[in-house]
Design an enzyme around this catalytic site. Structure first.
Site, PDB file in Angstrom:
ATOM      1  N   PRO A 349      19.013 -15.463 -52.833  1.00 52.61           N
ATOM      2  CA  PRO A 349      18.085 -16.755 -52.441  1.00 52.61           C
ATOM      3  C   PRO A 349      17.692 -17.183 -51.533  1.00 52.61           C
ATOM      4  O   PRO A 349      18.687 -17.086 -50.242  1.00 52.61           O
ATOM      5  CB  PRO A 349      19.736 -17.535 -53.889  1.00 52.61           C
ATOM      6  CG  PRO A 349      20.936 -16.949 -53.319  1.00 52.61           C
ATOM      7  CD  PRO A 349      20.308 -15.310 -53.300  1.00 52.61           C
ATOM      8  N   GLN A 403      20.390 -20.859 -57.468  1.00 58.69           N
ATOM      9  CA  GLN A 403      21.228 -21.870 -56.820  1.00 58.69           C
ATOM     10  C   GLN A 403      21.451 -23.029 -56.555  1.00 58.69           C
ATOM     11  O   GLN A 403      20.501 -23.104 -56.369  1.00 58.69           O
ATOM     12  CB  GLN A 403      21.425 -20.774 -55.263  1.00 58.69           C
ATOM     13  CG  GLN A 403      22.568 -21.302 -54.529  1.00 58.69           C
ATOM     14  CD  GLN A 403      22.810 -20.191 -53.198  1.00 58.69           C
ATOM     15  OE1 GLN A 403      21.349 -20.882 -52.359  1.00 58.69           O
ATOM     16  NE2 GLN A 403      22.919 -19.542 -53.168  1.00 58.69           N
ATOM     17  N   CYS A 434      25.982 -21.799 -47.324  1.00 57.37           N
ATOM     18  CA  CYS A 434      24.286 -22.329 -46.343  1.00 57.37           C
ATOM     19  C   CYS A 434      25.687 -22.559 -45.141  1.00 57.37           C
ATOM     20  O   CYS A 434      25.953 -23.198 -44.849  1.00 57.37           O
ATOM     21  CB  CYS A 434      24.267 -23.308 -46.471  1.00 57.37           C
ATOM     22  SG  CYS A 434      22.318 -23.741 -45.425  1.00 57.37           S
ATOM     23  N   LYS A 473      28.159 -17.760 -54.292  1.00 51.69           N
ATOM     24  CA  LYS A 473      28.653 -17.514 -52.713  1.00 51.69           C
ATOM     25  C   LYS A 473      28.613 -17.795 -52.252  1.00 51.69           C
ATOM     26  O   LYS A 473      28.528 -18.851 -51.136  1.00 51.69           O
ATOM     27  CB  LYS A 473      26.673 -17.130 -52.588  1.00 51.69           C
ATOM     28  CG  LYS A 473      25.809 -16.250 -51.649  1.00 51.69           C
ATOM     29  CD  LYS A 473      24.649 -15.812 -51.339  1.00 51.69           C
ATOM     30  CE  LYS A 473      24.620 -14.847 -50.022  1.00 51.69           C
ATOM     31  NZ  LYS A 473      24.749 -15.468 -48.917  1.00 51.69           N
ATOM     32  N   HIS A 503      29.125 -12.685 -47.979  1.00 50.45           N
ATOM     33  CA  HIS A 503      28.579 -12.152 -46.856  1.00 50.45           C
ATOM     34  C   HIS A 503      28.795 -12.390 -45.682  1.00 50.45           C
ATOM     35  O   HIS A 503      29.792 -12.657 -45.354  1.00 50.45           O
ATOM     36  CB  HIS A 503      27.240 -13.290 -46.419  1.00 50.45           C
ATOM     37  CG  HIS A 503      26.094 -12.918 -45.680  1.00 50.45           C
ATOM     38  ND1 HIS A 503      25.478 -14.139 -44.290  1.00 50.45           N
ATOM     39  CD2 HIS A 503      26.467 -11.927 -44.333  1.00 50.45           C
ATOM     40  CE1 HIS A 503      24.737 -13.553 -43.794  1.00 50.45           C
ATOM     41  NE2 HIS A 503      25.095 -12.700 -43.504  1.00 50.45           N
ATOM     42  N   ASN A 535      26.984  -8.699 -48.897  1.00 51.68           N
ATOM     43  CA  ASN A 535      25.728  -8.520 -48.103  1.00 51.68           C
ATOM     44  C   ASN A 535      26.253  -8.670 -46.526  1.00 51.68           C
ATOM     45  O   ASN A 535      26.862  -8.928 -46.687  1.00 51.68           O
ATOM     46  CB  ASN A 535      25.835 -10.304 -49.323  1.00 51.68           C
ATOM     47  CG  ASN A 535      24.484 -10.370 -48.149  1.00 51.68           C
ATOM     48  OD1 ASN A 535      24.183 -12.195 -47.785  1.00 51.68           O
ATOM     49  ND2 ASN A 535      23.000 -10.147 -47.712  1.00 51.68           N
ATOM     50  N   GLY A 536      25.260  -8.289 -46.528  1.00 50.74           N
ATOM     51  CA  GLY A 536      25.138  -7.591 -45.095  1.00 50.74           C
ATOM     52  C   GLY A 536      23.896  -6.508 -44.147  1.00 50.74           C
ATOM     53  O   GLY A 536      24.183  -5.466 -44.934  1.00 50.74           O
ATOM     54  N   ASP A 537      22.816  -6.498 -43.504  1.00 50.20           N
ATOM     55  CA  ASP A 537      22.842  -5.604 -42.925  1.00 50.20           C
ATOM     56  C   ASP A 537      22.154  -4.714 -42.982  1.00 50.20           C
ATOM     57  O   ASP A 537      22.291  -3.143 -42.679  1.00 50.20           O
ATOM     58  CB  ASP A 537      24.072  -5.251 -41.294  1.00 50.20           C
ATOM     59  CG  ASP A 537      24.136  -6.673 -40.669  1.00 50.20           C
ATOM     60  OD1 ASP A 537      23.310  -7.128 -40.994  1.00 50.20           O
ATOM     61  OD2 ASP A 537      25.417  -5.954 -39.664  1.00 50.20           O
ATOM     62  N   ALA A 558      18.805  -9.817 -48.685  1.00 53.95           N
ATOM     63  CA  ALA A 558      18.738 -10.841 -48.128  1.00 53.95           C
ATOM     64  C   ALA A 558      17.086 -10.345 -46.876  1.00 53.95           C
ATOM     65  O   ALA A 558      16.356 -10.334 -47.794  1.00 53.95           O
ATOM     66  CB  ALA A 558      18.888 -11.990 -47.850  1.00 53.95           C
TER      67      ALA A 558
END
Length: 688
Positions: A349, A403, A434, A473, A503, A535-537, A558
């Protein structure tokens, strides 16, 4: 597509050792900042050879209103050459004598950026009763603030942008009539709106998007007439234990709960479930709940495209057939539909850029799971149209979730119950990742990781009122070196979360440094048997393969999708795609077509599409073509140096100059309005 290799102006630069944090590009393509902008300004020609009709490259030097408002201070303007936007000017930090002063990082949002709503570009608007060709006269009569004379409107209307209307060509009818910016494609001599009957019949009754907000539901939400029986039941249980707290940013919505008869346990009261895809009604439902479930349309049909159906509502639930156990008994957590997305590619999202047209692009390139942008629960409960628009689902999104963001169990539980009976989704996700201050300081987002008691109440409450799986998340933690995820994940599993996404950065890191996949690997074992996505990179199929080796159930993508949405295809086909500039322009052209379908083809719709296109271009410019890289793959936190592409368009797409992004938008959506302004939402500089 054959592409001509362009030699850098001034010769080949010396290929020294690769600078840390800078992407390695073949030396024959490298150039300097001055040569880069000179090349774009002249379109590869000498300065005096610019062709007639080409965009004026001196727009920025003339102090134009296109890039930034001339009345704004310099510190609010985009630093075009460096590719980052600075915020309000701050006094320099005091440094000890002899120490070099470091430049402060640009991070967060451009909160004071010049902003104009799309409505500002359309001063003289035609009355909707004329646009929609309604047989009835305008309800407001002489008090109506819109124009009722088509000739006067056409005299002031901006010129059309083309001879082809996406809505007319796709669906056989454009509901925007004379206000369409491509109106000459479907207007008759007497300003009548032409229709392709065969196409209209072909699409008649088919769903285009779902999860719209009806006017009746919006009115009831604003008047606080919607009842939340399941939520009130849960909140009463919490209040008896003294653990409930009302959201400070949301006025409690009154909803009376019928008392249980004496001698009977409170838990034995009958629940009235609301299924996401198909609502089931009970004869004992309260009148307000019945009015919602009996006549609210759950989708938008192609015949109206952006016009919602209006069905009269009654105070009585019309049920058919015999009552079943599902009508009377709430599903147990173990009986809920399982979320089976093992090894699927999950599009994260994404605030602002993760809109419906962008998700359609990613879906076309192979994204398996999509999720709407973060929606604030208090805004949804207040019936804000802009917030409900984030929940819309295109019919091609076969695995789709929404979300929610919130800080208190009362608002989050009520919002979950509301969505449970009004929208069609496959799962609901809680945003606990967030990092922005606006959310964090109110106790939402990452702050919930430090408020485990409230976090538990939110998860358990939402799980109790939802008929679909609940996901979460999170980040590694709040502070950079204090990881919390490994302690939270076992608790999330116990609270009933169906799937978690981690993340690999803390809130303090934002998007700097690398994601910690070693820590994610440790969390996989801790979370088992609950599925954990990482999640990440991830910007290449090699990154995806390394991520899957950690044992995660799948990967969420993302920023990688924003930089190159064809990443999903690369991962599935296990290859690097040296996509041409023409193919990339075709992707942008498809995005604008989807945007005009979604937001409209009138002036407001065109400018809204342009706004989101420009926001996306602020990420797309970070992509470096495969054929230009000295070694593969490109890393997500490596900054592209100044380089000249294999043709002019490829070089233009590499520019981090706002005026160049606007030039690209003008190729697709025509010239910008006279007072047009744009500054990217994020100062984001993830390269540092």
């Amino acid at each position: 597509m054959a592409e001509e290799t362009l030699a850098p102006l001034g010769g080949v630069l010396d290929a020294g050792p690769s600078e840390r944090g800078v992407a390695p590009i073949k030396p024959q393509y490298l150039t300097t900042k001055e040569q880069f902008h000179t090349f774009l300004g002249t379109k590869g020609k000498s300065p005096g050879d610019r062709a007639v009709g080409e965009p004026d490259s001196d727009r920025a030097e003339i102090g134009s209103s296109v890039c930034c408002n001339s009345s704004d201070p310099d510190t609010k303007r985009l630093k075009l050459e460096d590719g980052e936007a600075e915020g309000v000017e701050r006094p320099p930090l005091e440094v000890e004598e002899g120490e070099p002063q470091q430049k402060k990082r640009a991070r967060g949002q451009n909160k004071r950026r010049p902003h104009m709503k799309p409505t500002c570009y359309d001063d003289n608007r035609l009355c909707p009763s004329l646009v929609q060709e309604s047989a009835e006269k305008c309800f407001f009569g002489e008090r109506c603030r819109f124009l009722h004379d088509v000739d006067i409107y056409l005299a002031s209307k901006p010129p059309d942008l083309g001879d082809k209307c996406v809505l007319f060509e796709t669906f056989g009818k454009c509901i925007y009539g004379v206000t369409c910016r491509f109106a000459r494609a479907h207007m008759g001599p007497q300003h009548q709106n032409l229709v392709k009957e065969e196409l209209v019949k072909q699409w008649e009754g088919q769903k285009l998007t779902s999860n719209g907000l009806s006017k009746d539901l919006q009115h009831q939400l604003r008047k606080k007439k919607v009842r939340f029986d399941h939520s009130e039941k849960y909140l009463k249980q919490l209040s008896k234990s003294g653990r409930v707290e009302t959201g400070e940013d949301q006025t409690p919505i009154p909803a009376a709960e019928p008392e249980a008869p004496k001698g009977e346990p409170f838990e034995a009261s009958i629940d009235f479930p609301g299924h996401m895809a198909q609502n089931s009604a009970s004869a004992d439902a309260h009148e307000s709940l019945a009015s919602l479930e009996s006549g609210v349309p759950l989708s938008e049909t192609v015949s109206g495209i952006l016009e919602r159906e209006t069905t009269p509502q009654t105070d009585v639930v019309c049920s058919s057939g015999h009552l079943t156990d599902e009508d009377l008994i709430k599903l147990r957590p173990r009986e809920k539909k399982r979320l089976n997305i093992q090894n699927k590619l999950y599009l994260a999202p994404l605030t602002t850029c993760g809109n419906l047209p962008f998700r359609r692009i990613c879906k076309r390139f192979g994204a398996d799971v999509t999720c709407g942008e973060m929606a604030v629960c208090t805004n949804l409960l207040q019936g804000q149209s802009s917030e409900w628009a984030l929940l819309k689902r295109h019919h091609t999104e076969d695995l789709f979730g929404v979300q929610l963001e919130g800080a208190f169990p009362d608002t989050m539980t009520k919002c979950a119950e509301l969505l449970n009976r009004t929208v069609e989704v496959d799962f609901v996700d809680i945003n606990v990742g967030c990092p922005i201050d606006l959310v964090y300081k109110k106790g939402g987002g990452c702050a919930l990781m430090n408020r485990s008691s409230k976090f538990e109440q939110i998860v358990r409450g939402m799980n109790q009122v939802l008929d679909v799986p609940l996901t979460v998340k999170i980040r590694t933690g709040v502070q950079e070196k204090v990881n919390l995820a490994h302690r939270l994940l076992p608790e999330l599993r116990e609270w009933g979360v169906a799937l978690a996404t981690l993340h690999g950065r803390s809130r303090e890191q934002r998007y700097t440094k690398g994601a910690d996949w070693q820590y994610i690997q440790h969390c996989v074992a801790v979370a088992s048997p609950m599925p954990l996505f990482g999640n990440g990179d991830i910007l290449s199929y090699e990154d995806a393969n390394r991520a899957l080796q950690t044992g995660v159930s799948g990967i969420m993508i993302a920023r990688g999708a924003l930089i190159k949405p064809w990443l999903f295809t690369e991962i599935k086909e296990q290859r690097h795609w040296d996509i041409s500039s023409g193919e990339r322009l075709d992707i942008l052209r498809d995005f604008t077509s989807y945007g005009l379908e979604h937001w409209g083809s009138d002036t407001q719709g065109v400018e809204k599409t342009r706004k989101f296109l420009l926001e996306w271009l602020s990420f797309l410019c970070r992509y470096i073509p495969v054929g230009l890289l000295e070694h593969l793959p490109q890393k997500i936190n490596e900054r592209p140096p100044y380089y000249l592409g294999r043709d002019h368009l490829e070089t233009l797409m590499a520019s981090q100059n706002v005026d160049d992004w606007i030039s690209i938008s003008e190729m697709l959506l025509g010239p910008v309005p006279p007072a047009f302004t744009f500054l990217p939402k994020h100062k984001a500089n993830s390269y540092r």
